[in-house]
Structures are given as structure tokens and as C-alpha cells.
Design a protein around this motif. Structure first.
Motif, mmCIF file in Angstrom:
data_model
loop_
_atom_site.group_PDB
_atom_site.id
_atom_site.type_symbol
_atom_site.label_atom_id
_atom_site.label_comp_id
_atom_site.label_asym_id
_atom_site.label_seq_id
_atom_site.Cartn_x
_atom_site.Cartn_y
_atom_site.Cartn_z
ATOM 1 N N HIS A 204 0.821 -1.204 0.000
ATOM 2 C CA HIS A 204 0.000 0.000 0.000
ATOM 3 C C HIS A 204 0.863 1.265 0.000
ATOM 4 C CE1 HIS A 204 -3.680 -2.262 1.063
ATOM 5 N NE2 HIS A 204 -2.890 -2.977 1.846
ATOM 6 N N PRO A 205 0.570 2.225 -0.879
ATOM 7 C CA PRO A 205 1.249 3.516 -0.811
ATOM 8 C C PRO A 205 0.660 4.381 0.295
ATOM 9 C CG PRO A 205 -0.304 3.509 -2.635
ATOM 10 C CD PRO A 205 -0.351 2.133 -2.027
ATOM 11 N N ALA A 206 1.530 5.064 1.030
ATOM 12 C CA ALA A 206 1.106 5.998 2.075
ATOM 13 C C ALA A 206 1.531 7.402 1.668
ATOM 14 C CB ALA A 206 1.710 5.624 3.418
ATOM 15 N N GLU A 207 0.635 8.373 1.904
ATOM 16 C CA GLU A 207 0.848 9.741 1.426
ATOM 17 C C GLU A 207 0.270 10.747 2.416
ATOM 18 O OE1 GLU A 207 -0.209 9.715 -3.108
ATOM 19 O OE2 GLU A 207 -1.725 8.517 -2.055
ATOM 20 N N PRO A 208 0.660 12.020 2.295
ATOM 21 C CA PRO A 208 -0.067 13.059 3.025
ATOM 22 C C PRO A 208 -1.504 13.118 2.512
ATOM 23 C CG PRO A 208 2.043 13.888 2.195
ATOM 24 C CD PRO A 208 1.805 12.558 1.544
ATOM 25 N N ALA A 209 -2.446 13.397 3.378
ATOM 26 C CA ALA A 209 -3.867 13.332 3.019
ATOM 27 C C ALA A 209 -4.219 14.218 1.829
ATOM 28 C CB ALA A 209 -4.718 13.716 4.229
ATOM 29 N N SER A 232 1.742 20.645 2.817
ATOM 30 C CA SER A 232 2.017 19.639 3.838
ATOM 31 C C SER A 232 3.441 19.828 4.332
ATOM 32 C CB SER A 232 1.852 18.218 3.272
ATOM 33 O OG SER A 232 2.307 17.238 4.193
ATOM 34 N N ILE A 233 3.700 19.394 5.558
ATOM 35 C CA ILE A 233 5.072 19.423 6.085
ATOM 36 C C ILE A 233 5.896 18.254 5.563
ATOM 37 C CG2 ILE A 233 4.376 20.622 8.194
ATOM 38 C CD1 ILE A 233 4.612 17.913 9.656
#
Length: 330
Positions: A204-209, A232-233
Motif C-alpha cells: 500500500h502507498p502511504a501519502e499526506p492526506a 504539507s510538512i
């Protein structure tokens, strides 16, 4: 042309003795908290503080020596910049790095200290690719792309190759993996290696919302872009859309994406320090944040998570350590 597991194995041979092989870390306290088994690959311990050294060194290693000697150029918010800068230094080649003005000061300083020339631009009003093309034409430099280049993807894929080897050594078959995703060089290469070793694994790819271009692109079957006003930071993975090559890989190898808030990333930075004793940057810890925030359930399963970088400014790290509780997932 595409990338194969054999390309990743060839990259591993080039990197042998040059790249660090970080162990898989495990915390009994985190396992108890999450109700499953969590294995963390800390690429924040890699040379230059992120996985980016792997792809950069593999790319320069494969270059014609005469081409390499004329110099290389890259554009990056900092981690790819440092990977290319150090790789060029190891080969005795000049490097020019195009970086956004708002990149963390630590990353800009480190890139310059590796011997590269740093050229700054405004990421919201200037086109870094156009700037790079002018410099390449003027100086005869060769571009090392941050993610959408076969040799870069193969180098980053050695992270997945090592995970598979280390899981086999430990007698572990992971149910799923989570990996930070920006342009997709890391998750593209990692997913190829992991799906080869564990055909049933979900990656699964994880990203800033607000930068969930991977999640939305995978759901729709075509590459989509983020809103230009998004912020995003998590500076290391703020790409506008998945890469062309990386998305073609991801369509075959990836499962649904997950987005996390900046607050969840900060809390995961804190927990990574307290429980795993590692320093992680916001973009590097989004995959861990997806689990720790409860956005992805681990209960009764085994997961591998990549922490992709640790180049964080001290002030932001202090902000993470000052958090007193985990924010609730929306």
C-alpha cells in the motif's frame, strides 16, 4: 523499457559495500499496542539519511565514465539531492542540484557540504524541469531523475530485496507492506521485489492526506494530480502526480492507498523515536503513521513498513517530540 527484479538484483550488486543494509526493527510495545507484528525497515539509517542514495549511486555507477565526468544534475527537495551529491562525490564527478527555496535548511546545507552546487527555485511559481533543461544545455550535464528513471527505480528496489531477504532469514511471511509514496521510485521498486518474493502480499502507498495522488490514481486507473493549493510538512514526498514509469509498475503491484494528516505524521515521528530509537522526517514516516493512527488495522497480522528518511530540521523534530497524544484518525 520497464524494470524487472533482475534489474534490482543487478543494482544490489553495484551497491554492495556502498549502501548500508539497515535491519528490520521490531518493538514489543508497538506490537502489543497494534495487536499484530510490525517490522520496520529504517532507511533513515541509510547513507545521506534516506533510501535515495541507492537509486542515485546505481544510476551513476551504470553511466559511461566520460558522460559521468562531465557532470550530473538533479532536482529535489533534499533527499534525492543528497543521494546524487554524495554519489557524484564518490565518483569524482561534479553535481548541480536544483532545490526549492522552502526545502529544509538541513537538506540544503548537507547537499552543499557533499560538494554539489545548489540552485534554488520557487516550487509554486517556477518550473524546475525547465530550469534543469537550460542548465543541461548550457553545461552538458546528465539528468538523474528523482524517481521516473529505470536505474533509479531499480536502485530503490533494493530496499524491497533486502526486506524479502531479511523476512526469509527470520522465517516471516508478511501479510502486507506500507511504503511512503511521492513520485513512486521507492514504492515501485519495493513492490516489484516484494511481490516477487511474496506473491500474495498487498503493498500500500502511504501519502499526506492532501497529496493522495497515488490513492486516487490507483482507484481510477489513470494518473491524477493534486490540487496546486495543497500544502504539507511532508516535503520529501510532495510530488504533483505519480511518475509515468512508476505508475505503470504500480498498476500491477499496488493495493489501495492511504493518506495521513501532518499531525499523524508528527506523532509517528515521536513514536518512532521513543519506541524504535530512530529519527524520522515527516515524509519518511507516513507509512508508519498509517498504522499508528489506526487508518490501517494490523490486528492479528504481520506488516512491513518502510521509514524512508530521517532528514528533519531540529525545530520540526522538537515539535514532534512535544506532542502529548496521538491524534484520532478522521
Amino acid at each position: 523499457m520497464t524494470v524487472s527484479v533482475d534489474d534490482i538484483r543487478a543494482a544490489a550488486a553495484r551497491l554492495r559495500g556502498r549502501a548500508i543494509r539497515p535491519p528490520l526493527l521490531e518493538s514489543a510495545r508497538l506490537n502489543d499496542r497494534l495487536g499484530g507484528r510490525l517490522l520496520v525497515k529504517p532507511e533513515c539509517l541509510q547513507r545521506t539519511g534516506s533510501f535515495k542514495f541507492r537509486g542515485a549511486y546505481n544510476t551513476l555507477s551504470a553511466m559511461d565514465p566520460a558522460v559521468r565526468a562531465r557532470g550530473v544534475i538533479a532536482y529535489s527537495s533534499g533527499n534525492h539531492a543528497q543521494g546524487v551529491a554524495l554519489s557524484a562525490k564518490l565518483f569524482g564527478a561534479p553535481a548541480t542540484i536544483i532545490m526549492p527555496h522552502d526545502a529544509p535548511e538541513l537538506k540544503k546545507r548537507n547537499t552543499a557540504e557533499y560538494g554539489a552546487e545548489v540552485v534554488l527555485y520557487d516550487r509554486y511559481s517556477e518550473n524546475r524541469e525547465a530550469l534543469g533543461e537550460r542548465l543541461m544545455a548550457d553545461r552538458g550535464l546528465t539528468l538523474v531523475k528523482p524517481y521516473d528513471q529505470e536505474s533509479v527505480i531499480a536502485g530503490q528496489g533494493t530496499v524491497g530485496l533486502e526486506i524479502a531477504e531479511q523476512c526469509a532469514e527470520a522465517g516471516v511471511t508478511p501479510d502486507f507492506a506500507l511504503c511512503p509514496a511521492g513520485g513512486g521510485g521507492l514504492i515501485g521498486g519495493v513492490s516489484l521485489a516484494l511481490k516477487d518474493a511474496f506473491p500474495q502480499i498487498a503493498v500500500h502507498p502511504a501519502e499526506p492526506a492532501d497529496f493522495d495522488d497515488w490513492g486516487r490514481s490507483l482507484a481510477g486507473g489513470v494518473r491524477v494530480a493534486v490540487d496546486p493549493s495543497a500544502r504539507s510538512i511532508c516535503d520529501a514526498i510532495l510530488t504533483p502526480t505519480p511518475g509515468e514509469i512508476t505508475f505503470e509498475i504500480g498498476r500491477r503491484t499496488l493495493s489501495a492507498g492511504v493518506g495521513v494528516s501532518d499531525e499523524e505524521a508528527l506523532a509517528a515521528m515521536r513514536d518512532a523515536f521513543l519506541e524504535l530509537k530512530i529519527v524520522a522526517e515527516p515524509g519518511g514516516v507516513v507509512a508508519l503513521a498509517a498504522l499508528l493512527s489506526g487508518r490501517v488495522e494490523l490486528s492479528g497480522r504481520t506488516a512491513v513498513v518502510v521509514v524512508s528518511g530521517g532528514n528533519v530540521d531540529p525545530a520540526l523534530f522538537r515539535r514532534a517530540l512535544d506532542m502529548t497524544e496521538m491524534p484520532s484518525a478522521a
